[in-house]
Scaffold this motif. Structure first.
Motif, PDB file in Angstrom:
ATOM      1  N   GLY A  91       0.722  -1.288   0.197  1.00  0.00           N
ATOM      2  CA  GLY A  91      -0.099  -0.145  -0.094  1.00  0.00           C
ATOM      3  C   GLY A  91       0.615   1.303  -0.176  1.00  0.00           C
ATOM      4  N   ALA A  92       2.177   1.369  -0.654  1.00  0.00           N
ATOM      5  CA  ALA A  92       2.915   2.432  -0.727  1.00  0.00           C
ATOM      6  C   ALA A  92       2.647   3.293  -1.913  1.00  0.00           C
ATOM      7  N   ASP A  93       2.964   4.510  -1.826  1.00  0.00           N
ATOM      8  CA  ASP A  93       2.415   5.461  -2.620  1.00  0.00           C
ATOM      9  C   ASP A  93       3.812   5.904  -3.741  1.00  0.00           C
ATOM     10  N   ALA A  94       4.952   5.580  -2.957  1.00  0.00           N
ATOM     11  CA  ALA A  94       6.358   6.055  -3.892  1.00  0.00           C
ATOM     12  C   ALA A  94       7.539   5.058  -3.468  1.00  0.00           C
ATOM     13  N   PHE A  95       8.246   5.190  -4.321  1.00  0.00           N
ATOM     14  CA  PHE A  95       9.589   4.204  -4.344  1.00  0.00           C
ATOM     15  C   PHE A  95      10.732   5.341  -4.190  1.00  0.00           C
ATOM     16  N   HIS A  96      11.505   4.957  -3.078  1.00  0.00           N
ATOM     17  CA  HIS A  96      12.800   5.679  -2.919  1.00  0.00           C
ATOM     18  C   HIS A  96      14.004   4.975  -3.218  1.00  0.00           C
ATOM     19  N   PRO A  97      14.625   4.752  -4.040  1.00  0.00           N
ATOM     20  CA  PRO A  97      15.822   4.000  -4.205  1.00  0.00           C
ATOM     21  C   PRO A  97      16.932   4.832  -4.318  1.00  0.00           C
ATOM     22  N   GLY A  98      17.972   4.181  -3.966  1.00  0.00           N
ATOM     23  CA  GLY A  98      19.355   5.142  -3.973  1.00  0.00           C
ATOM     24  C   GLY A  98      19.858   4.850  -5.504  1.00  0.00           C
ATOM     25  N   THR A  99      20.786   5.630  -5.587  1.00  0.00           N
ATOM     26  CA  THR A  99      21.404   5.497  -6.879  1.00  0.00           C
ATOM     27  C   THR A  99      22.118   4.242  -7.378  1.00  0.00           C
TER      28      THR A  99
END
Length: 307
Positions: A230-238
């Motif tokens: 149920g997450a709204d966003a993806f925050h990956p590192g480079t």
């Protein structure tokens, strides 16, 4: 570019200041967040812990040694974890002088993120008055409440990272949500964490507060994973996106998979302009940077190209 509309990129891609504009002010302080506003950021990113008396503290590391004078103020303490200090003690700490000392060093001797600070950026974004204030001993470790009040006054969105690993603060997630609810900021914050169970907790309690999966590892089927929790966003590192690989070429598959589900992709920590251009071309929705001035310059450059 993903499309050829005449909408400026700045209207579609968030400029997110990592720990505030931490290249130009002491990280995770009110000064860093105010500096982000002057540079034109849309959002600030910050980290939270719990003190011994359950105050929500804005600080990156789980201990106080790197960014405060805690060892000078409390020389005989057996531990310097935030969780072992009461807010009254934390409020006595100097959270700015370390940064002034870093800036006085040759560039190659500074902390990694400051080694690329150019003389031109220094002159433009760090005034003599700023330096004097950073070295004055009057800059404190802020609470989340103080920070949210400032962000509301400045019109900034806030990415709150729950620092739950490895210390696993009991009650941190609920305490943050209680404060957000009390201040009526449910639609003005985004909560991220490497501990994705906390994102499930946020979703159980609040359908309005957005959440982001924070990771520095490659995920299989990231879009499906975000949907499942149920997450709204993806925050990956480079790194998991390939920008530190042998070819230094972006693997855009993860970005594309998440964007196809109409979810956001905000990447950290982006300080290199060429990497920013690759990420924008791949369709990311936000760049989290120690140097938000560089993000602004790239957005202006590419926005002008499609106007």
């Amino acid at each position: 570019m993903p499309d050829n509309t005449a909408v400026k990129l700045r209207d579609r891609i968030l400029n997110i200041a990592h720990r505030g504009a931490r290249a130009f002010a002491p990280e995770n302080t009110l000064e860093a967040f105010a500096k982000a506003h002057t540079i034109g950021c849309d959002m600030i990113e910050l980290d939270v812990h719990l003190s011994a008396d359950n105050e929500i503290i804005v600080h990156h590391d789980d201990n106080l040694l790197r960014c405060t004078d805690v060892k000078d103020k409390f020389p005989d303490r057996p531990s310097y974890f935030i969780s072992d200090f009461y807010f009254e003690e934390l409020n006595q700490l100097d959270a700015g002088s370390w940064f002034a000392r870093e800036l006085a060093l040759p560039a190659e001797s500074r902390q990694g993120f400051l080694q690329s600070l150019t003389p031109e950026e220094f002159a433009r974004y760090i005034s003599p008055q700023d330096l004097a204030r950073y070295a004055s001993g009057t800059i404190n470790v802020p609470t989340l409440g103080q920070t949210l009040e400032l962000s509301r006054n400045l019109g900034l969105w806030v990415n709150i990272e729950l620092k739950m690993l490895p210390r696993m603060y009991p009650g941190l997630t609920d305490a943050v949500l209680d404060l957000v609810d009390e201040m009526g900021l449910q639609t003005d914050v985004l909560i991220s964490s490497f501990d994705h169970e906390q994102l499930r907790r946020v979703r159980q309690r609040s359908p309005a507060v957005q959440t982001a999966v924070l990771t520095n590892e490659r995920l299989a089927l990231p879009g499906e994973y975000l949907q499942r929790i149920g997450a709204d966003a993806f925050h990956p590192g480079t790194e998991p996106l390939g920008l530190h690989s042998l070819t230094r070429t972006l693997d855009a598959g993860a970005v594309s998979a998440v964007r196809k589900l109409d979810k956001r992709v905000n990447v950290w920590t982006c300080n290199d302009k060429d990497e920013m251009r690759q990420l924008i071309a791949a369709g990311v929705t936000g760049l989290i940077s120690d140097y938000p001035n560089r993000v602004r310059e790239v957005l202006d450059e590419l926005g002008a190209m499609i106007d």
